[in-house]
Design a protein around this motif. Structure first.
Motif, PDB file in Angstrom:
ATOM      1  N   GLY A 218       0.793  -1.219   0.000  1.00  0.00           N
ATOM      2  CA  GLY A 218       0.000   0.000   0.000  1.00  0.00           C
ATOM      3  C   GLY A 218       0.824   1.267   0.000  1.00  0.00           C
ATOM      4  N   GLY A 219       2.032   1.201  -0.560  1.00  0.00           N
ATOM      5  CA  GLY A 219       2.915   2.364  -0.628  1.00  0.00           C
ATOM      6  C   GLY A 219       3.891   2.472   0.520  1.00  0.00           C
ATOM      7  N   LEU A 220       3.784   1.583   1.505  1.00  0.00           N
ATOM      8  CA  LEU A 220       4.691   1.630   2.654  1.00  0.00           C
ATOM      9  C   LEU A 220       6.142   1.473   2.220  1.00  0.00           C
ATOM     10  CD1 LEU A 220       5.054   1.735   5.740  1.00  0.00           C
ATOM     11  CD2 LEU A 220       4.721  -0.749   5.774  1.00  0.00           C
ATOM     12  N   LEU A 221       6.388   0.667   1.180  1.00  0.00           N
ATOM     13  CA  LEU A 221       7.751   0.420   0.710  1.00  0.00           C
ATOM     14  C   LEU A 221       8.101   1.292  -0.505  1.00  0.00           C
ATOM     15  CD1 LEU A 221       7.835  -3.477   1.045  1.00  0.00           C
ATOM     16  CD2 LEU A 221       8.337  -1.729   2.753  1.00  0.00           C
ATOM     17  N   SER A 222       7.443   2.418  -0.619  1.00  0.00           N
ATOM     18  CA  SER A 222       7.704   3.328  -1.736  1.00  0.00           C
ATOM     19  C   SER A 222       8.927   4.200  -1.502  1.00  0.00           C
ATOM     20  CB  SER A 222       6.495   4.238  -1.954  1.00  0.00           C
ATOM     21  OG  SER A 222       6.293   5.074  -0.817  1.00  0.00           O
ATOM     22  N   ALA A 265      22.209   2.533  -6.282  1.00  0.00           N
ATOM     23  CA  ALA A 265      21.654   3.753  -6.875  1.00  0.00           C
ATOM     24  C   ALA A 265      20.236   3.483  -7.379  1.00  0.00           C
ATOM     25  CB  ALA A 265      22.537   4.261  -8.009  1.00  0.00           C
ATOM     26  N   ALA A 266      19.483   2.785  -6.559  1.00  0.00           N
ATOM     27  CA  ALA A 266      18.121   2.390  -6.901  1.00  0.00           C
ATOM     28  C   ALA A 266      17.149   3.009  -5.904  1.00  0.00           C
ATOM     29  CB  ALA A 266      17.989   0.869  -6.889  1.00  0.00           C
ATOM     30  N   SER A 267      15.857   2.897  -6.195  1.00  0.00           N
ATOM     31  CA  SER A 267      14.843   3.361  -5.259  1.00  0.00           C
ATOM     32  C   SER A 267      14.464   2.231  -4.311  1.00  0.00           C
ATOM     33  CB  SER A 267      13.601   3.839  -6.013  1.00  0.00           C
ATOM     34  OG  SER A 267      12.956   2.750  -6.655  1.00  0.00           O
ATOM     35  N   VAL A 268      13.872   2.595  -3.193  1.00  0.00           N
ATOM     36  CA  VAL A 268      13.400   1.582  -2.238  1.00  0.00           C
ATOM     37  C   VAL A 268      12.331   0.709  -2.893  1.00  0.00           C
ATOM     38  CG1 VAL A 268      12.227   1.235  -0.025  1.00  0.00           C
ATOM     39  CG2 VAL A 268      13.962   3.020  -0.245  1.00  0.00           C
ATOM     40  N   ALA A 269      11.484   1.320  -3.698  1.00  0.00           N
ATOM     41  CA  ALA A 269      10.446   0.553  -4.391  1.00  0.00           C
ATOM     42  C   ALA A 269      11.063  -0.498  -5.313  1.00  0.00           C
ATOM     43  CB  ALA A 269       9.547   1.491  -5.189  1.00  0.00           C
ATOM     44  N   GLN A 270      12.135  -0.149  -5.990  1.00  0.00           N
ATOM     45  CA  GLN A 270      12.804  -1.111  -6.859  1.00  0.00           C
ATOM     46  C   GLN A 270      13.351  -2.291  -6.072  1.00  0.00           C
ATOM     47  OE1 GLN A 270      15.738   1.120  -9.064  1.00  0.00           O
ATOM     48  NE2 GLN A 270      14.186   2.486  -9.924  1.00  0.00           N
ATOM     49  N   VAL A 271      13.865  -2.034  -4.885  1.00  0.00           N
ATOM     50  CA  VAL A 271      14.354  -3.124  -4.035  1.00  0.00           C
ATOM     51  C   VAL A 271      13.209  -4.048  -3.658  1.00  0.00           C
ATOM     52  CG1 VAL A 271      15.377  -3.689  -1.795  1.00  0.00           C
ATOM     53  CG2 VAL A 271      16.312  -1.804  -3.152  1.00  0.00           C
ATOM     54  N   ALA A 272      12.067  -3.470  -3.299  1.00  0.00           N
ATOM     55  CA  ALA A 272      10.907  -4.274  -2.916  1.00  0.00           C
ATOM     56  C   ALA A 272      10.446  -5.169  -4.058  1.00  0.00           C
ATOM     57  CB  ALA A 272       9.768  -3.359  -2.475  1.00  0.00           C
TER      58      ALA A 272
END
Length: 355
Positions: A218-222, A265-272
């Motif tokens: 729900g966007g928590l890992l955005s 050099a990535a976003s947190v969302a990409q990691v998720a």
């Protein structure tokens, strides 16, 4: 783009699936609309997704009171054949006693409504939105099989089923010669790994596909949330605590995700998303977006590869305690293979432990 087979259908779908829950602005009996995107915005997102190689789009008859299907149908004009189109049935569509669930009456009416709104003569993956405790599975599966035989549906799936419900359904389909579920749609993320207790082993054993909804919880890992508060007050998670998660534990997970994201050099969302894509049981990850830029960011998760140490970090910080009977079966399984010998064969997961 990367593609994976949908269950045992022989159909290949993109490993990133475009979720259409953000399409449309109407409130529904089940709650408020999420994205409120209008037709030009939907057209832009769908076009960008298809141009990027996404061939899998998921919606539901209940999203935005049917507007999601309507907007998607228009956006796919001239490109319908490029898409494996999925929608869902079973949520409440109106106040009447039969305007919900999975009776033959409701499914047949809902299917015709979805076909009309989507402007198509068939749906590639027709999914039950949840488990119906009142209508016998034999009846539900017979109705879905009829839709397949009529050519209105190509494959069927389910969503939010427990492992025993899925396996019972597969058993009925095999016994009665009915079309089996090709896939299940479940909540699965780094802060929501509950399905590993029972459902993941069942999926691996039955070769059923897994489609992950709410991979960012729900966007928590955005990347917009941490212990210090909310960075984006317009984010869905800032207003609706859904899906429910253990927040203190989630922030521990986010801390590790941020470290790994910075390293790549990535976003947190990409990691998720990349963690989910690295799980062998996962067929496709459903990505719902409000802007084309979000879609592009999510697509870059396909390029993100973790080291073994990074995967171990994410596994350790997010793992759940092994639930019974997983822990006793894991304990007993350790004695199945004498030490000092090498055995090669089928393996699966019990809880969080490989056997």
């Amino acid at each position: 783009m990367q593609y994976a087979q949908l269950g045992q259908t022989g159909i290949f779908v993109s490993r990133i699936c475009l979720g259409a829950m953000t399409f449309g602005g109407a409130d529904t009996p089940a709650g408020n609309a999420i994205g409120r995107l209008d037709q030009p915005e939907v057209n832009a997102i769908v076009s960008e997704a298809l141009d990027a190689g996404i061939n899998f789009i998921d919606t539901a008859d209940v999203y935005s009171g049917g507007a999601s299907e309507e907007l998607l149908g228009v956006a796919l004009d001239g490109r319908r054949r490029e898409v494996v189109l999925a929608t869902k049935v079973g949520a409440r569509l109106g106040p009447g006693p039969n305007q919900t669930a999975q009776s033959r009456l409701h499914i047949m009416e809902a299917l015709e409504g979805s076909l009309r709104r989507l402007r198509t003569d068939h749906i590639d993956l027709y999914q039950l939105h949840n488990f119906d405790p009142l209508t016998p599975l034999e009846e539900v599966l017979r109705v879905l099989d009829d839709a397949v035989r009529q050519g209105k549906v190509r494959s069927i799936g389910c969503s939010n089923f427990a492992a025993w419900q899925l396996m019972k359904a597969l058993g009925i389909s095999k016994h009665d010669g009915l079309t089996p579920f090709a896939s299940i749609q479940s909540f699965y993320s780094l802060v929501g790994r509950d399905i590993e207790h029972e459902l993941v082993p069942a999926l691996l054993d039955s070769s059923t596909g897994l489609l992950c909804w709410s991979p960012l919880a729900g966007g928590l890992l955005s990347g917009n949330f941490d212990r210090n508060g909310v960075g984006d007050r317009s984010a869905r998670r800032a207003n609706i605590q859904f899906p429910p998660v253990d927040m203190p534990r989630a922030f521990d997970v986010i801390d590790v995700m941020k470290t790994i994201a910075q390293r790549h050099a990535a976003s947190v969302a990409q990691v998720a998303l990349a963690w989910l894509l690295a799980q062998p049981v996962v067929t496709s990850v459903i990505s719902g977006v409000k802007r084309p830029a979000q879609l592009q960011d999510n697509l870059r998760a396909l390029e993100l590869k973790f080291s073994e140490a990074e995967l171990a970090q994410l596994q350790d910080v997010s793992k759940l305690p092994v639930a019974y009977p997983g822990w006793i079966q894991t304990y007993n399984a350790n004695g199945r293979f004498p030490s000092g010998h090498e055995f090669i064969g089928k393996s699966w997961r019990l809880g969080n432990d490989p056997v």
